[in-house]
Scaffold this motif. Sequence first.
Motif, PDB file in Angstrom:
ATOM      1  N   ARG A  24       0.840  -1.206   0.000  1.00 46.09           N
ATOM      2  CA  ARG A  24       0.000   0.000   0.000  1.00 46.09           C
ATOM      3  C   ARG A  24       0.876   1.258   0.000  1.00 46.09           C
ATOM      4  O   ARG A  24       0.580   2.237  -0.693  1.00 46.09           O
ATOM      5  CB  ARG A  24      -0.890  -0.028   1.245  1.00 46.09           C
ATOM      6  N   ILE A  25       1.937   1.231   0.761  1.00 47.74           N
ATOM      7  CA  ILE A  25       2.827   2.390   0.846  1.00 47.74           C
ATOM      8  C   ILE A  25       3.524   2.635  -0.485  1.00 47.74           C
ATOM      9  O   ILE A  25       3.735   3.786  -0.890  1.00 47.74           O
ATOM     10  CB  ILE A  25       3.824   2.199   2.012  1.00 47.74           C
ATOM     11  N   ALA A  26       3.850   1.576  -1.194  1.00 49.08           N
ATOM     12  CA  ALA A  26       4.457   1.733  -2.523  1.00 49.08           C
ATOM     13  C   ALA A  26       3.500   2.459  -3.468  1.00 49.08           C
ATOM     14  O   ALA A  26       3.915   3.316  -4.266  1.00 49.08           O
ATOM     15  CB  ALA A  26       4.835   0.368  -3.085  1.00 49.08           C
ATOM     16  N   GLU A  27       2.216   2.145  -3.367  1.00 44.03           N
ATOM     17  CA  GLU A  27       1.216   2.825  -4.195  1.00 44.03           C
ATOM     18  C   GLU A  27       1.143   4.311  -3.849  1.00 44.03           C
ATOM     19  O   GLU A  27       1.065   5.174  -4.735  1.00 44.03           O
ATOM     20  CB  GLU A  27      -0.159   2.181  -3.987  1.00 44.03           C
ATOM     21  N   ILE A  28       1.165   4.603  -2.556  1.00 44.82           N
ATOM     22  CA  ILE A  28       1.069   6.002  -2.112  1.00 44.82           C
ATOM     23  C   ILE A  28       2.298   6.784  -2.561  1.00 44.82           C
ATOM     24  O   ILE A  28       2.201   7.929  -3.017  1.00 44.82           O
ATOM     25  CB  ILE A  28       0.916   6.069  -0.575  1.00 44.82           C
ATOM     26  N   ALA A  29       3.465   6.167  -2.445  1.00 47.12           N
ATOM     27  CA  ALA A  29       4.707   6.841  -2.832  1.00 47.12           C
ATOM     28  C   ALA A  29       4.713   7.179  -4.317  1.00 47.12           C
ATOM     29  O   ALA A  29       5.245   8.216  -4.737  1.00 47.12           O
ATOM     30  CB  ALA A  29       5.906   5.962  -2.487  1.00 47.12           C
ATOM     31  N   THR A  34      -4.734  12.182  -3.211  1.00 43.34           N
ATOM     32  CA  THR A  34      -5.265  13.202  -2.312  1.00 43.34           C
ATOM     33  C   THR A  34      -4.996  14.564  -2.936  1.00 43.34           C
ATOM     34  O   THR A  34      -4.092  14.704  -3.774  1.00 43.34           O
ATOM     35  CB  THR A  34      -4.579  13.149  -0.930  1.00 43.34           C
ATOM     36  N   PRO A  35      -5.757  15.578  -2.538  1.00 39.55           N
ATOM     37  CA  PRO A  35      -5.489  16.917  -3.087  1.00 39.55           C
ATOM     38  C   PRO A  35      -4.165  17.463  -2.556  1.00 39.55           C
ATOM     39  O   PRO A  35      -3.701  17.078  -1.480  1.00 39.55           O
ATOM     40  CB  PRO A  35      -6.677  17.740  -2.582  1.00 39.55           C
ATOM     41  N   GLU A  36      -3.553  18.340  -3.328  1.00 38.54           N
ATOM     42  CA  GLU A  36      -2.358  19.030  -2.836  1.00 38.54           C
ATOM     43  C   GLU A  36      -2.775  20.044  -1.772  1.00 38.54           C
ATOM     44  O   GLU A  36      -3.893  20.565  -1.813  1.00 38.54           O
ATOM     45  CB  GLU A  36      -1.642  19.741  -3.993  1.00 38.54           C
ATOM     46  N   PRO A  37      -1.905  20.311  -0.801  1.00 39.67           N
ATOM     47  CA  PRO A  37      -0.527  19.818  -0.662  1.00 39.67           C
ATOM     48  C   PRO A  37      -0.432  18.494   0.082  1.00 39.67           C
ATOM     49  O   PRO A  37       0.666  18.036   0.383  1.00 39.67           O
ATOM     50  CB  PRO A  37       0.139  20.934   0.137  1.00 39.67           C
ATOM     51  N   PHE A  38      -1.578  17.859   0.380  1.00 36.99           N
ATOM     52  CA  PHE A  38      -1.541  16.606   1.133  1.00 36.99           C
ATOM     53  C   PHE A  38      -0.854  15.496   0.345  1.00 36.99           C
ATOM     54  O   PHE A  38      -0.193  14.627   0.920  1.00 36.99           O
ATOM     55  CB  PHE A  38      -2.960  16.195   1.541  1.00 36.99           C
ATOM     56  N   ALA A  39      -1.004  15.525  -0.979  1.00 33.73           N
ATOM     57  CA  ALA A  39      -0.368  14.494  -1.799  1.00 33.73           C
ATOM     58  C   ALA A  39       1.147  14.514  -1.600  1.00 33.73           C
ATOM     59  O   ALA A  39       1.787  13.463  -1.453  1.00 33.73           O
ATOM     60  CB  ALA A  39      -0.723  14.702  -3.269  1.00 33.73           C
ATOM     61  N   GLU A  40       1.715  15.713  -1.604  1.00 38.69           N
ATOM     62  CA  GLU A  40       3.163  15.815  -1.396  1.00 38.69           C
ATOM     63  C   GLU A  40       3.547  15.261  -0.028  1.00 38.69           C
ATOM     64  O   GLU A  40       4.533  14.522   0.111  1.00 38.69           O
ATOM     65  CB  GLU A  40       3.610  17.273  -1.507  1.00 38.69           C
ATOM     66  N   PRO A  95       6.310  21.554  12.989  1.00 36.97           N
ATOM     67  CA  PRO A  95       4.891  21.915  13.141  1.00 36.97           C
ATOM     68  C   PRO A  95       4.525  23.235  12.473  1.00 36.97           C
ATOM     69  O   PRO A  95       3.415  23.371  11.936  1.00 36.97           O
ATOM     70  CB  PRO A  95       4.701  21.993  14.661  1.00 36.97           C
ATOM     71  N   ALA A  96       5.440  24.195  12.483  1.00 35.70           N
ATOM     72  CA  ALA A  96       5.138  25.492  11.878  1.00 35.70           C
ATOM     73  C   ALA A  96       5.011  25.358  10.362  1.00 35.70           C
ATOM     74  O   ALA A  96       4.081  25.914   9.747  1.00 35.70           O
ATOM     75  CB  ALA A  96       6.227  26.504  12.237  1.00 35.70           C
ATOM     76  N   TYR A  97       5.928  24.636   9.745  1.00 36.72           N
ATOM     77  CA  TYR A  97       5.866  24.439   8.297  1.00 36.72           C
ATOM     78  C   TYR A  97       4.642  23.604   7.923  1.00 36.72           C
ATOM     79  O   TYR A  97       3.931  23.914   6.952  1.00 36.72           O
ATOM     80  CB  TYR A  97       7.137  23.753   7.803  1.00 36.72           C
ATOM     81  N   ALA A  98       4.382  22.548   8.694  1.00 39.53           N
ATOM     82  CA  ALA A  98       3.231  21.691   8.397  1.00 39.53           C
ATOM     83  C   ALA A  98       1.930  22.482   8.476  1.00 39.53           C
ATOM     84  O   ALA A  98       1.040  22.329   7.625  1.00 39.53           O
ATOM     85  CB  ALA A  98       3.200  20.506   9.358  1.00 39.53           C
ATOM     86  N   ALA A  99       1.808  23.335   9.486  1.00 39.12           N
ATOM     87  CA  ALA A  99       0.587  24.137   9.625  1.00 39.12           C
ATOM     88  C   ALA A  99       0.459  25.140   8.483  1.00 39.12           C
ATOM     89  O   ALA A  99      -0.644  25.383   7.970  1.00 39.12           O
ATOM     90  CB  ALA A  99       0.587  24.856  10.968  1.00 39.12           C
ATOM     91  N   ALA A 100       1.582  25.717   8.072  1.00 40.54           N
ATOM     92  CA  ALA A 100       1.551  26.688   6.977  1.00 40.54           C
ATOM     93  C   ALA A 100       1.159  26.026   5.660  1.00 40.54           C
ATOM     94  O   ALA A 100       0.412  26.601   4.857  1.00 40.54           O
ATOM     95  CB  ALA A 100       2.914  27.363   6.846  1.00 40.54           C
ATOM     96  N   ARG A 101       1.644  24.814   5.433  1.00 42.60           N
ATOM     97  CA  ARG A 101       1.378  24.122   4.169  1.00 42.60           C
ATOM     98  C   ARG A 101       0.049  23.375   4.180  1.00 42.60           C
ATOM     99  O   ARG A 101      -0.687  23.379   3.187  1.00 42.60           O
ATOM    100  CB  ARG A 101       2.508  23.120   3.885  1.00 42.60           C
ATOM    101  N   LEU A 102      -0.249  22.715   5.282  1.00 43.70           N
ATOM    102  CA  LEU A 102      -1.402  21.812   5.327  1.00 43.70           C
ATOM    103  C   LEU A 102      -2.608  22.419   6.034  1.00 43.70           C
ATOM    104  O   LEU A 102      -3.684  21.822   6.038  1.00 43.70           O
ATOM    105  CB  LEU A 102      -1.013  20.505   6.029  1.00 43.70           C
ATOM    106  N   GLY A 103      -2.403  23.577   6.642  1.00 43.48           N
ATOM    107  CA  GLY A 103      -3.485  24.221   7.373  1.00 43.48           C
ATOM    108  C   GLY A 103      -3.452  23.867   8.847  1.00 43.48           C
ATOM    109  O   GLY A 103      -2.914  22.833   9.248  1.00 43.48           O
ATOM    110  N   GLU A 104      -4.030  24.725   9.649  1.00 48.73           N
ATOM    111  CA  GLU A 104      -3.984  24.526  11.097  1.00 48.73           C
ATOM    112  C   GLU A 104      -4.789  23.312  11.546  1.00 48.73           C
ATOM    113  O   GLU A 104      -4.486  22.698  12.564  1.00 48.73           O
ATOM    114  CB  GLU A 104      -4.482  25.786  11.807  1.00 48.73           C
TER     115      GLU A 104
END
Length: 678
Positions: A24-29, A34-40, A95-104
């Motif tokens: 499953r992880i190979a498929e995800i990689a 998922t929509p961006e930026p979650f796909a990244e 956490p700061a970068y993740a919140a900025a990219r993925l939302g709070e």
Amino acid sequence: MGYQECYKETNELAAERYELAAERIAEIAEAAQTPEPFAEYFQKNAAYLQRLGALYEKGKGGSLVARSMEECEADNATLYGEILPEAYGRSYANPAYAAARLGETFGGALSLLAAHLRTACGEVFRGNLMQLTIAMELFVEIYNCFEGAVADALPQEKEVQQILYWHFHDYREIFDERSVRCLVNPAEDFEKEIVMQADLSDLRYLYRYGAYIGDNERQIAAYLNTLPEADIQAMADTYTEGYRIGFETTGKDLSKKTAAQVRYPIGFERMVRAAVRNFEKMGLEVTMLASGTAANKQYDYDHREDRAYYLDKAYVERGLETWKNAFEEEKVHADGMAGPAVIEVFGEEPFSPETKKEAFRYSEKQQQLCVYEMSQRGQITNQYIKGEERSFTIIAYPLPSIGARFEKIFAETVKINTLDYMLYRNMQQKMIDVLDQADRVHITGKGANKTDLYVNIWKLQNPEGETAFENCVADVNIPVGEVFTSPVLKGTNGKLHVGQVYLNGLNYKNLEIDFKDGMVEKYTCTNFEDETENKNYIRDNVLMHHETLPMGEFAIGTNTTAYRMARDYDIADKLPILIAEKTGPHFAVGDTCYSHEEDNLSYNPDGKAIVARENTVSAQRRENPEKAYLNCHTDITIPYDELDKITVIRKDGTTEDIIVDGRFVLAGTEALNEPLDR
């Protein structure tokens, strides 16, 4: 039975699940749906898990050990490169970068997940397939929440939170079984195999742990390889003799024990190998815990309270149950555990963290739960590894990061660790003879230091046969150099102030703590512009989430040689508490030095019984042990150059100075000033 056997059964149980998760992880990689930026985010972390899987397969096939140095370094960079300071600003583990990219809404949880996946690194190198598998399954389960979603129809935050909650709740048993087994069972010999069997002249061995390996680890291992065998043996002897003497001086029977826990920094294997042989001559097997320097202290600080996302009473109670069950499973080995023998290191730049609003923080209620959990776990541990039967030792050495004069500092530290304890013992006894006459001791700072503190001293009923102070030489607590007592809390009042101090890896500027009847009343520092941040910083990292703590120890450090070294090499801010506490008077907040051993009488070299072993907090141990023990003890030292006086005040009002203007003035202790005056 070796460590491979410890994991054989669970690895077999995990094998099929691992294959499914890896597919499953190979498929995800390859293509996260998922929509961006979650796909990244999911693709990056899936690729990381794939790398862990590849390393597990190498270990299973025996080729991890055979990697070239270039391969070792490349693998280490792959595992830790993203969280190194230079890359951390664009890491989803931030956490700061993740919140900025993925939302709070999801940034914090997904940053927590990214950090948690990295805890599987060491387990992969141990061959622990179950831990890798459940980390993969957690990742896949959270990905499934986002798969097929669109930007305006993402999953509910509660769904993600519940997945994380039940993962940590349900697998607590596995985590705790592994932790307790590593603590007490010599069969868990992964580290020992490296220490005793690896070719230590070939620094590729450092990369067998799966830990971050930086310049410090490489350089200290290379340096120790240049030392004569006699020097290495002498270092090991100082360390293990301190351990043995600790049992002897406290009247504890080491022959009843079967194992010691060796805690050591990666890079010190040559010394540790000699120490293991010494322990074997004492009839002790070893369990081992190796640690490297942090890849990024800010990363560690950002994630220190990640449990706030899911911590509740049910989770804590579940953890206490699994902790007790794990000890029950290992109760024979736990009963044989003699205690830890610790090697510390120092020399890194003092760390002042950035407090990020995006990082998880415990609520007031969760802080209380943490205090409760720590207390209960401590009681369970003490039930199986009996405090009245165990001892410890601890010693410290510098790292190459301390600066260009590292080799000279290392040599000086070795000398400090082997100072003539008889000379110190006799001078310290002269201090104790006067301190035992005290009703109170008055400590004052000078210059910018605002310390003005009265410490109430235990009153002796039989001065001919009792003492309030322990004469501490170099046994469990290396190096030599302090006298200490458990203060009487009522009547211990005033302000403790230090211009700068380094505690448990964190830097404090202008730390002030006010005591009222021996309890912390208020506190502050100047690390942050916001006073609330300053108070939270101290409460979280000095008070350990307690509302208040007692003064558990008052001591006078006498190792002026260590103080001189710190000044000569400008490393005072880099000394560990272990050495720093010997370079001036110090005060510990938390438990006394006799925690869980209050009723085991011990004696000074002059034969007097040490009777100041408890205070009104620890005196609750029989009726209310969760209130008696705080499970923390942090020493705060005033350096001699910030110290005005230490004055004994007798009941009749007469006084006698121990120190004046940072110099020892008591007759018979003048030799302690020689290093200060050089």
